[in-house]
Design an enzyme around this catalytic site. Structure first.
Site, PDB file in Angstrom:
ATOM      1  N   ASP A 198      20.494  17.213 -18.263  1.00 41.39           N
ATOM      2  CA  ASP A 198      21.113  15.917 -18.568  1.00 41.39           C
ATOM      3  C   ASP A 198      22.595  16.145 -18.864  1.00 41.39           C
ATOM      4  OD1 ASP A 198      21.649  13.325 -19.301  1.00 41.39           O
ATOM      5  OD2 ASP A 198      20.321  13.293 -21.034  1.00 41.39           O
ATOM      6  N   GLU A 204      26.267  14.175 -26.864  1.00 41.69           N
ATOM      7  CA  GLU A 204      26.879  13.235 -25.935  1.00 41.69           C
ATOM      8  C   GLU A 204      27.615  12.077 -26.617  1.00 41.69           C
ATOM      9  OE1 GLU A 204      23.975  10.645 -23.925  1.00 41.69           O
ATOM     10  OE2 GLU A 204      22.406  11.938 -24.732  1.00 41.69           O
ATOM     11  N   HIS A 246      25.683   4.369 -29.699  1.00 42.20           N
ATOM     12  CA  HIS A 246      24.451   5.148 -29.562  1.00 42.20           C
ATOM     13  C   HIS A 246      24.550   6.435 -30.372  1.00 42.20           C
ATOM     14  CE1 HIS A 246      26.399   8.008 -26.764  1.00 42.20           C
ATOM     15  NE2 HIS A 246      26.908   6.971 -26.138  1.00 42.20           N
ATOM     16  N   HIS A 279      19.681  13.598 -28.158  1.00 43.48           N
ATOM     17  CA  HIS A 279      18.233  13.390 -28.153  1.00 43.48           C
ATOM     18  C   HIS A 279      17.574  14.695 -27.739  1.00 43.48           C
ATOM     19  CE1 HIS A 279      18.489  13.220 -23.728  1.00 43.48           C
ATOM     20  NE2 HIS A 279      19.482  12.353 -23.878  1.00 43.48           N
ATOM     21  N   TYR A 286      33.430   3.368 -25.572  1.00 44.79           N
ATOM     22  CA  TYR A 286      33.268   2.307 -24.581  1.00 44.79           C
ATOM     23  C   TYR A 286      34.020   1.073 -25.069  1.00 44.79           C
ATOM     24  CZ  TYR A 286      29.334   5.500 -24.081  1.00 44.79           C
ATOM     25  OH  TYR A 286      28.555   6.628 -23.983  1.00 44.79           O
ATOM     26  N   HIS A 293      23.401   2.113 -19.492  1.00 46.43           N
ATOM     27  CA  HIS A 293      22.353   2.477 -18.541  1.00 46.43           C
ATOM     28  C   HIS A 293      22.589   1.819 -17.182  1.00 46.43           C
ATOM     29  CE1 HIS A 293      19.374   3.540 -22.021  1.00 46.43           C
ATOM     30  NE2 HIS A 293      20.275   4.471 -21.806  1.00 46.43           N
ATOM     31  N   GLU A 305      28.669  14.796 -22.040  1.00 45.43           N
ATOM     32  CA  GLU A 305      27.337  15.229 -22.488  1.00 45.43           C
ATOM     33  C   GLU A 305      27.007  16.617 -21.974  1.00 45.43           C
ATOM     34  OE1 GLU A 305      22.726  13.579 -22.279  1.00 45.43           O
ATOM     35  OE2 GLU A 305      24.214  12.883 -20.816  1.00 45.43           O
ATOM     36  N   ASP A 356      26.405  10.242 -15.172  1.00 42.71           N
ATOM     37  CA  ASP A 356      25.345  10.780 -16.031  1.00 42.71           C
ATOM     38  C   ASP A 356      24.183  11.106 -15.111  1.00 42.71           C
ATOM     39  OD1 ASP A 356      23.289  11.244 -17.838  1.00 42.71           O
ATOM     40  OD2 ASP A 356      23.909   9.656 -19.222  1.00 42.71           O
ATOM     41  N   ASP A 400       0.814  -1.214   0.000  1.00 42.42           N
ATOM     42  CA  ASP A 400       0.000   0.000   0.000  1.00 42.42           C
ATOM     43  C   ASP A 400       0.851   1.269   0.000  1.00 42.42           C
ATOM     44  OD1 ASP A 400       0.992  -0.286   2.525  1.00 42.42           O
ATOM     45  OD2 ASP A 400      -0.889   0.148   3.564  1.00 42.42           O
ATOM     46  N   ARG A 412      31.989   9.127 -21.597  1.00 47.58           N
ATOM     47  CA  ARG A 412      30.949   9.889 -22.269  1.00 47.58           C
ATOM     48  C   ARG A 412      31.025  11.327 -21.765  1.00 47.58           C
ATOM     49  NH1 ARG A 412      27.199   6.702 -21.485  1.00 47.58           N
ATOM     50  NH2 ARG A 412      25.978   7.553 -19.740  1.00 47.58           N
ATOM     51  N   HIS A 427      14.225  12.200 -22.405  1.00 51.49           N
ATOM     52  CA  HIS A 427      14.184  11.863 -23.824  1.00 51.49           C
ATOM     53  C   HIS A 427      12.873  12.458 -24.328  1.00 51.49           C
ATOM     54  CE1 HIS A 427      17.009   8.196 -23.072  1.00 51.49           C
ATOM     55  NE2 HIS A 427      17.661   9.330 -23.160  1.00 51.49           N
TER      56      HIS A 427
END
Length: 438
Positions: free
Chosen positions: A271, A384, A350, A354, A388, A243, A408, A260, A39, A406, A361
């Site tokens: 971002d 970004e 990637h 975006h 890798y 991710h 960004e 990130d 709950d 990365r 996104h």
């Protein structure tokens, strides 16, 4: 804190209604309440489209727009003010105060919606709705329509068409107003401060989530209630997981840390990604791949300007990355052929950005009539690029393995080029090392 005023929401509703067909109605439900366990509910976050048009963050609400309605075009159904319930779940606006607070023409208890809304739908030719977003609300909407259909012999006129509201609304959301950009700039400044704090705080031996806590502290102290998305704090080869959100590993000496993370402020996202050495000094392999990624980002930012199409920043980044990977020996062959064959995707899998806005996104098409859409002032996007190198990639020298990088930033397209909203956090190698040694 910068917040949007009621005039901004009224302007949005007016713009949307001007795009709707004659004799139509738009119906939009608030986000559902979701249960976390038993709950206990997840913290409520309003549906972005609903908030975009209303600035109203209460659950169990329905927004209705009826262009040209004699008694008012903007109708809201919301929860009543019931003292016994407010003791448990908090204060509500209520139907009586909603016209003044929200600017709606009419407001009714949401418990009366089955009695009132079919009458508003009846006689309209077309219904605009976000069909497919909530199966429960879709069923309820069809019940109202079927109720009208059942009255046809008595002279009722049911709608003949259903149209996707998001087709109109999401394109409207692509271009940000000056007020929206101001909120996003503030969010970017808060997030930049948080990333700076992470660089200053990190020490070998910390847990990733301890670094995440430093970021969250800055977000909330500056007025952001929560992050725009689950924060990524990946040390070592965790940085190669795009991710990664477990954030529970130990940060070891000599590893890179990829963060990130961005805050959400008044329903607008930021971002940012930065990558830095846990001990404050890049190793030579780390330095080489980091500088290559940064060069690719600069090339992509340079290509982000009105008149260029959406994919040109990505193409610019890929060109720099592929050339550099050949020079460093991670790829071999002709650069153009490697790009055409997508060989670079072994290390960069990637896109370079975006849309960014109320959703991290954000909504909006990337192609129009099969072609990449043209960038225009007011569009906000991320830039970004990354590299890798999988820890088990035996096709490359061991010194490169397990390095994930990365970089960004958030940029808004201007009439002359673009403005980097997140420029307050350093990214040059010398600046990072200076900051971390201070």
């Amino acid at each position: 804190m910068i917040k949007l005023d009621s005039a901004e929401y009224a302007k949005r509703r007016k713009a949307l209604m001007e795009k709707m067909s004659p004799n139509s109605i738009a119906i939009l439900a608030s986000a559902p309440v979701t249960v976390r366990n038993r709950d206990v509910e997840h913290p409520f976050r309003q549906d972005s489209d609903f908030y975009y048009l209303s600035g109203f963050d209460e659950e169990h609400s329905v927004l209705v727009l009826i262009p040209g309605r004699e008694h008012g075009e903007y109708v809201m159904f919301c929860q009543e003010k019931i003292k016994e319930q407010e003791i448990w779940t908090g204060r509500r606006v209520g139907p009586e105060a909603a016209p003044e607070v929200l600017g709606c023409d009419d407001a009714f208890p949401v418990t009366d919606i089955d009695d009132i809304l079919p009458g508003l739908i009846e006689g309209c030719d077309r219904i605009y709705a976000n069909l497919g977003t909530s199966p429960d609300f879709d069923r309820q909407l069809m019940q109202w329509v079927n109720h009208i259909r059942a009255q046809v012999r008595s002279g009722a006129t049911p709608p003949h068409e259903f149209s996707a509201l998001d087709h109109l609304l999401h394109e409207q959301r692509v271009i940000k107003s000056d007020a929206e950009v101001a909120v996003m700039r503030h969010a970017a400044e808060i997030s930049a401060e948080a990333h700076t704090r992470a660089m200053q705080t990190v020490r070998p031996g910390m847990r990733e989530y301890q670094l995440e806590a430093e970021i969250m502290q800055i977000f909330m102290a500056a007025g952001s209630r929560w992050p725009a998305y689950p924060s990524i704090v990946g040390s070592g080869d965790n940085g190669c997981i795009l991710h990664y959100t477990r954030n529970d590993d130990v940060i070891n000496d000599g590893e890179l840390v990829l963060i990130d993370a961005g805050c959400e402020l008044d329903y607008y996202a930021s971002d940012i990604t930065r990558t830095f050495p846990s001990n404050g000094r890049f190793s030579e392999p780390q330095r080489a791949l980091y500088q290559l990624t940064l060069d690719a980002q600069y090339a992509a930012i340079e290509a982000t300007k009105p008149g260029n199409h959406w994919n040109q920043p990505h193409e610019a980044a890929v060109k720099v990355l592929t050339t550099g990977l050949v020079e460093l020996g991670l790829l071999s062959g002709e650069v153009d052929e490697l790009i055409e064959s997508l060989a670079y995707r072994q290390f960069y899998m990637h896109k370079t950005g975006h849309w960014l806005g109320m959703d991290v996104h954000d909504v909006g098409e990337y192609r129009v009539d099969g072609e990449w859409r043209t960038l225009a002032p007011g569009m906000v996007l991320t830039i970004e690029p990354g590299i890798y190198v999988a820890p088990d990639d035996e096709s490359v020298d061991e010194k490169w393995r397990g390095i994930g990088i990365r970089i960004e930033d958030d940029v808004v397209v201007t009439k002359d080029g673009c403005d980097v909203l997140t420029k307050d956090v350093v990214k040059e190698i010398a600046d990072i090392e200076a900051l971390m040694s201070a």
